[in-house]
Scaffold this active site. Structure first.
Site, PDB file in Angstrom:
ATOM      1  N   LYS A  18      11.739 -14.479  -9.358  1.00  0.00           N
ATOM      2  CA  LYS A  18      11.859 -14.085  -7.952  1.00  0.00           C
ATOM      3  C   LYS A  18      10.490 -13.807  -7.331  1.00  0.00           C
ATOM      4  CE  LYS A  18      14.525 -10.515  -8.525  1.00  0.00           C
ATOM      5  NZ  LYS A  18      15.379  -9.370  -8.158  1.00  0.00           N
ATOM      6  N   TYR A  64     -11.230  -0.437  13.376  1.00  0.00           N
ATOM      7  CA  TYR A  64     -10.396  -0.193  14.552  1.00  0.00           C
ATOM      8  C   TYR A  64     -10.062   1.295  14.710  1.00  0.00           C
ATOM      9  CZ  TYR A  64      -9.388  -5.208  15.010  1.00  0.00           C
ATOM     10  OH  TYR A  64      -9.480  -6.569  15.188  1.00  0.00           O
TER      11      TYR A  64
END
Length: 850
Positions: free
Chosen positions: A514, A744
């Site tokens: 998976k 930021y």
């Protein structure tokens, strides 16, 4: 002996400090291999900086260093020579020393056969003059002048192999070492990621011919049209060699044996002689003919040439027959591989008498857009005659896929990704009379396969290529980005074997793939797991299964999540096992089975307490009765999933036992009703390790396969190791004054002067931004804290406390560096999650290399 005066004159270098030594034994470029008295070259390249290794070279006994800037040496005394550009200075040195000694040059180039041709020419000329040849693969802008560090004043002739992996390189080498004789072997697909097509390769190789003086000689392969056409590029004499009857040196009546190659030689004077050379393959005639032509040009008697050719030493890594296990013969052709050379090696294998013919073939690199086609052509070529075909590597997988389409029986082939798996695939059946061809590109490191298959593996250092200390430490990788994941497939193999040992031979192992094999790369991991004990694969959804099928993996494959009715036909076309808990899906699968005339094999999911997908135990028997008459539908399996098997408290252990009791009660009920399901499975990684009674017919380990513990309460037993490391590089280092804001939002402000490094990784790679982040990474073996906000593609780290950090330094996000390690478990704790999520969230744009 190299003098300081010659180095300074040739390079224009300047002394930095006193001249502790004025002569040097040789030139050295690898601090691991430096010998006492040598001059170490601190060359800066795109991938590394030799200045980092100057102190180590000094400790190893180097007498001097040629560098672009001073490096602190802590009391180590050596002669320090400063130049503007070390590589350019090295080429100036090569040009200078050849001219000073007056050494005449025979230059050899071509796409294949350069080294063998150089060795053959040098062998037949030995004794005719004082001769020099460049060793090994020291044949490019960097290697060739390094080799000339061994040139001596009395060397009259230098036979120099000249190679190119960038445009203009042959012209540069010919300018440094102007040839009097030029030999061009072939123009074939090689380095196509740089040269694009054969015409460009031909132009590159022809630079050697164009560099000839009018009184020079060009020896050109008459059987290669592009090489033959180079005759138009020179005023020098041209002599052609090959099988073309119109050539000047012609080979005919070619006979191949394991001891070598025989042919009849015809010269322009109609002289004809039988020739034997202990080289294998029809293509061995070309270096042999070139050697004959060059030796005749330098006045060596023909009979002497033929006698010397009969004793020509075989070159390691070039179709060299070696004693293998159980009386087999290993055709070691592991130096490198181009498509044509691969086909020629296969032709040789086909021509030799053998009980069985086995080919172990690795990736071919630097082929650009031609890569897939080239590998497929090899598979088509091998299919008609090989008795066993094994490939190693992602690109080489195409060889087997093409061979299968060309008719090779599946039972006679195996795709592998590790040396151990390649060896295991062929070793068991090896017997006397078998011939095993081992060949691949340099990056595939196929010499490791040859070493393991030798009758006497301890002789590998004398028989094989890339056996020195430096090569034993090198891992070759091609990266698409300066941020990447390294997957240790040998760890995957070892973990799979340990899991299989734990559950025993009677219990099947389903390897869970998976989320792209938990972020590790599903195709390579799946094949490696299947090669090491797994017999089934499990995925979450149809697209994950399709990826594996498209890669040629045909093992039983269970889709463990929801498959909608509209995917029924697609699932059956790929021969998938489908998880079933819905009557609508059952009917859709039945219709698809009838339409496609094939079986729809399903595994019924039971919800024993997870309360995710599945039928409650009381619903299972009625459901089976309702679908048993649906045509084409086969109930192959029954399974459940544990929700807290990885927890350690008594409540959770009891809950797992209760789930198991519910499942066992259902199995007893089905047995009493006469319902039999061939495959019963329940155990995930945690249950596989801690609940032996839950193993039934098959187990489904996921996280443990990747060397990560299911939880702190369920550690892995001995013998498991993590397979994934996540790395990046420093992109820039900045000196910031106090009061500077970083990233930021101006959320971080420097309190004092500091050094901030930018690394090219961000939340678009799976490097978490919020609500918590990685907190720190490893640089130069030390921990560096993240500062400011993680951005989409970049992150800033504070390296003020780590001396010497600069652009290009490796940065480890997960994995070891120096004496420290950042584990996925540690990262998960910081992020407030589990290791499953950490590794599975690393996004697809981060390249995986194995």
């Amino acid at each position: 002996m190299i003098t300081l005066d010659d180095i300074l004159t040739a390079t224009g270098g300047q002394l930095h400090g006193p001249a502790h030594a004025t002569t040097f034994e040789n030139l050295a470029f690898d601090s691991r291999l430096v010998q006492s008295g040598e001059l170490f070259l601190a060359v800066k390249t795109e991938r590394g900086d030799g200045h980092d290794f100057v102190p180590d070279a000094c400790r190893k006994g180097a007498a001097g260093v040629l560098a672009q800037h001073p490096v602190p040496l802590d009391g180590c005394a050596l002669t320090y020579i400063l130049v503007d550009d070390a590589q350019a200075a090295l080429q100036r040195w090569g040009r200078y020393i050849l001219r000073k000694y007056g050494t005449e040059v025979v230059g050899v180039t071509g796409s294949t056969g350069k080294t063998t041709t150089k060795e053959a020419i040098a062998h037949v000329l030995e004794g005719a003059c004082r001769l020099f040849k460049n060793p090994g693969n020291w044949n490019g802008r960097y290697g060739l002048p390094l080799a000339l560090g061994r040139l001596q004043p009395d060397h009259e002739l230098a036979v120099l192999e000249m190679a190119s992996d960038s445009r203009g390189e042959i012209a540069d080498l010919a300018a440094m070492a102007p040839p009097t004789v030029a030999v061009v072997t072939t123009v074939q697909p090689a380095h196509l990621d740089t040269f694009e097509d054969l015409e460009t390769i031909a132009r590159e190789k022809s630079a050697l011919v164009r560099a000839l003086p009018p009184n020079g000689v060009a020896f050109l392969n008459a059987d290669d049209a592009r090489v033959r056409a180079m005759a138009a590029h020179t005023e020098a004499s041209v002599l052609l060699f090959g099988t073309d009857p119109a050539a000047d040196l012609v080979a005919s009546d070619i006979e191949l044996t394991l001891s070598g190659t025989r042919f009849n030689l015809r010269l322009p004077s109609s002289i004809s002689r039988p020739v034997f050379v202990p080289l294998l393959g029809r293509h061995a005639i070309y270096p042999t003919l070139a050697a004959i032509g060059v030796a005749l040009r330098y006045g060596v008697d023909l009979e002497e040439i033929i006698e010397r050719l009969a004793s020509l030493p075989r070159v390691p890594g070039r179709l060299n027959p070696l004693p293998g296990r159980n009386g087999s013969v290993i055709l070691d052709d592991t130096y490198n591989a181009s498509p044509r050379a691969m086909l020629a090696a296969l032709d040789t294998l086909a021509a030799l008498p053998a009980r069985r013919r086995v080919a172990v073939l690795g990736d071919m690199a630097e082929l650009g857009n031609y890569s897939e086609r080239a590998h497929r052509e090899v598979g088509e070529h091998a299919a008609p005659f090989v008795d066993q075909l094994v490939t190693k590597g992602e690109r080489a997988r195409e060889i087997i896929l093409a061979a299968a389409q060309a008719g090779l029986d599946e039972s006679r082939s195996e795709i592998t990704y590790t040396t151990d798996d390649s060896v295991r695939a062929v070793a068991a059946e090896l017997a006397e009379g078998d011939i095993v061809l081992v060949k691949g590109g340099m990056e595939a490191r196929m010499e490791r396969v040859s070493a393991a298959l030798l009758a006497e593996p301890e002789r590998a250092p004398q028989l094989l290529v890339r056996q020195d200390a430096a090569w034993q430490q090198i891992v070759t990788m091609r990266l698409d980005r300066p941020t990447w994941i390294e997957v240790d497939l040998s760890a995957i193999a070892q973990n799979a074997r340990r899991l299989k040992e734990l559950v025993g031979p009677e219990v099947a192992l389903l390897a869970v793939m998976k989320a792209d094999a938990y972020g590790h790369g599903a195709v390579k991991v799946a094949q490696t797991a299947l090669n090491n004990g797994a017999s089934w694969l499990g995925v979450a959804a149809f697209p994950e299964a399709q990826l594996l099928r498209d890669a040629g993996i045909d093992a039983p494959l269970l889709v463990m999540g929801y498959t909608p009715p509209w995917q029924a036909r697609a699932a059956l076309r790929l021969d998938l096992r489908v998880t079933l808990f819905s009557l609508d899906v059952a009917r859709a699968l039945s219709k698809a089975a009838v339409a496609l005339e094939r079986e729809a094999r399903v595994h019924i999911k039971v919800d024993t307490g997870m309360h995710r997908l599945g039928l409650f135990p009381g619903e299972v028997l009625p459901f089976i009765r309702s679908i048993r008459d649906l045509p084409g539908l086969i109930v192959e399996g029954l399974f459940t999933h544990f929700s807290v098997a990885d927890a350690g408290d008594e409540f959770y252990r009891e809950y797992t036992r209760e789930q198991l009791r519910r499942f066992q009660t259902l199995l007893d009920e089905l047995k009493a009703a006469g319902v039999h399901t061939p495959i019963v499975h329940a155990a995930n990684s945690a249950a596989t390790l801690t609940v032996p009674e839950a193993r039934f017919d098959m187990v489904r380990p996921g996280i443990a396969l990747y060397g990560l513990a299911p939880s702190p309460e369920v550690p892995l037993p001995s013998g498991f190791r993590p397979a994934l490391s996540w790395k990046t590089q420093v992109a820039q280092v900045k000196e910031l004054p106090p009061g500077s804001y970083v990233s930021y939002g101006a959320t971080y402000r420097t309190e004092e002067a500091c050094r901030i490094a930018v690394i090219p990784v961000g939340y678009a790679d799976g490097f978490r931004r919020a609500p918590a982040n990685w907190r720190e990474v490893l640089v130069r073996g030390q921990r560096a804290p993240l500062v400011g906000r993680v951005t989409m593609d970049q992150t800033m780290i504070d390296v003020t406390a780590i001396p010497g950090v600069r652009q290009g330094d490796e940065v480890v996000l997960i994995g070891p560096q120096g004496n420290d390690r950042i584990t996925a478990e540690e990262v998960a704790e910081r992020l407030g999650t589990i290791p499953y999520e950490v590794v599975s969230e690393i996004l697809a744009r981060v390249p995986r290399v194995g």
